[in-house]
Design an enzyme around this catalytic site. Structure first.
Site, short mmCIF file in Angstrom:
data_model
loop_
_atom_site.label_atom_id
_atom_site.label_comp_id
_atom_site.label_asym_id
_atom_site.label_seq_id
_atom_site.Cartn_x
_atom_site.Cartn_y
_atom_site.Cartn_z
N LYS A 185 0.84 -1.22 0.00
CA LYS A 185 0.00 0.00 0.00
C LYS A 185 0.87 1.26 0.00
CE LYS A 185 -2.23 -1.08 3.84
NZ LYS A 185 -1.66 -2.40 4.24
N ARG B 110 -9.68 0.56 9.06
CA ARG B 110 -9.26 -0.81 9.41
C ARG B 110 -10.33 -1.55 10.18
NH1 ARG B 110 -3.36 0.08 9.08
NH2 ARG B 110 -2.26 -1.85 9.51
N ARG C 75 11.54 -6.05 4.90
CA ARG C 75 11.41 -4.62 5.22
C ARG C 75 11.96 -4.34 6.62
NH1 ARG C 75 5.40 -2.20 5.02
NH2 ARG C 75 5.19 -3.20 7.04
N ARG D 223 11.24 -0.58 12.28
CA ARG D 223 9.93 -0.73 12.93
C ARG D 223 9.94 -1.99 13.79
NH1 ARG D 223 5.15 -0.01 8.59
NH2 ARG D 223 4.17 -1.26 10.21
#
Ligand code: ADP
Length: 190
Positions: free
Chosen positions: A14, A89, A128, A134
């Site tokens: 996204k 969401r 990622r 993160r």
């Protein structure tokens, strides 16, 4: 004016596709995950509150997310339209979004869902995690929780838009540019 919901599980692409869409269509990007990370970085109260949910892969409570989005919409009303990424969401968030847009004389044009099998999602997120900094990308258990939360709480949002005739599913596996072309065809039809 086009207002698009870009939908899909964590790792579906996204964020990557949003960047290209902003450039092509001049849309305003509204990523709730990015907004929370910005608050976190700035050490705001909202950031501290969101962190405990995000780190575990759980959803931040609806009311917190909804008021943050409301602020952002009110502050950028005079734009070409929005691309909503990672929001709504939950069905409650989708209903709130419709209400907010209506108050500003706007509506959702359509939802575009990126379809990616679970195994590929997990690989992408782990990859990622090597560079994203993160906490929620770096731990298998947290990744699994996020996918489970997506299936349990977020997937019903697709039905919400399908019932309104605003749902389009696109294959999210393949070349980034090919996926982008397919998304563009749908957006051009709005
Ligand atoms: P991803 O799509 O990889 O999960 P995001 O950046 O969209 O990443 O979201 C990261 C985290 O931020 C989520 O796991 C959740 O804790 C929180 N979050 C983001 N958007 C929402 C939302 N609309 N509702 C509730 N929590 C959210």
């Amino acid at each position: 004016m086009r207002n698009i919901v870009l939908f899909g599980p964590p790792g579906a692409g996204k964020g990557t596709q949003s960047e290209k869409l902003i450039e092509k269509y001049g849309l305003t990007h509204l990523s709730t995950g990015d907004l929370f990370r910005k608050h976190l970085g700035e050490g705001t109260e909202l950031g501290t509150l969101a962190k405990k949910y995000m780190d575990e892969g759980h959803l931040v409570p609806d009311q917190v997310v909804i008021s943050m989005v409301e602020d952002k919409i009110s502050n950028s009303k005079h734009c070409e339209g929005f691309i909503f990424d990672g929001f709504p969401r939950t069905t409650a968030q989708a209903e709130a979004l419709d209400r907010m847009l209506k108050n500003h004389g706007m509506a959702i044009s359509g939802m575009i869902a990126l379809d990616v099998p679970q195994e590929i999602l997990k690989e992408r997120i782990k990859e990622r995690g090597k560079t994203s900094n993160r906490a929620d990308d770096q731990n298998e258990e947290k990744i699994n929780t996020r996918i489970k939360v997506y299936l349990d709480e977020t997937l019903p949002v697709a039905n919400y838009y399908e019932e309104q005739g605003k749902f389009k599913k696109i294959n999210g596996v393949g070349e980034i540019d090919e996926i982008f072309k397919e998304i563009s065809v749908t957006i051009d039809s709005y």
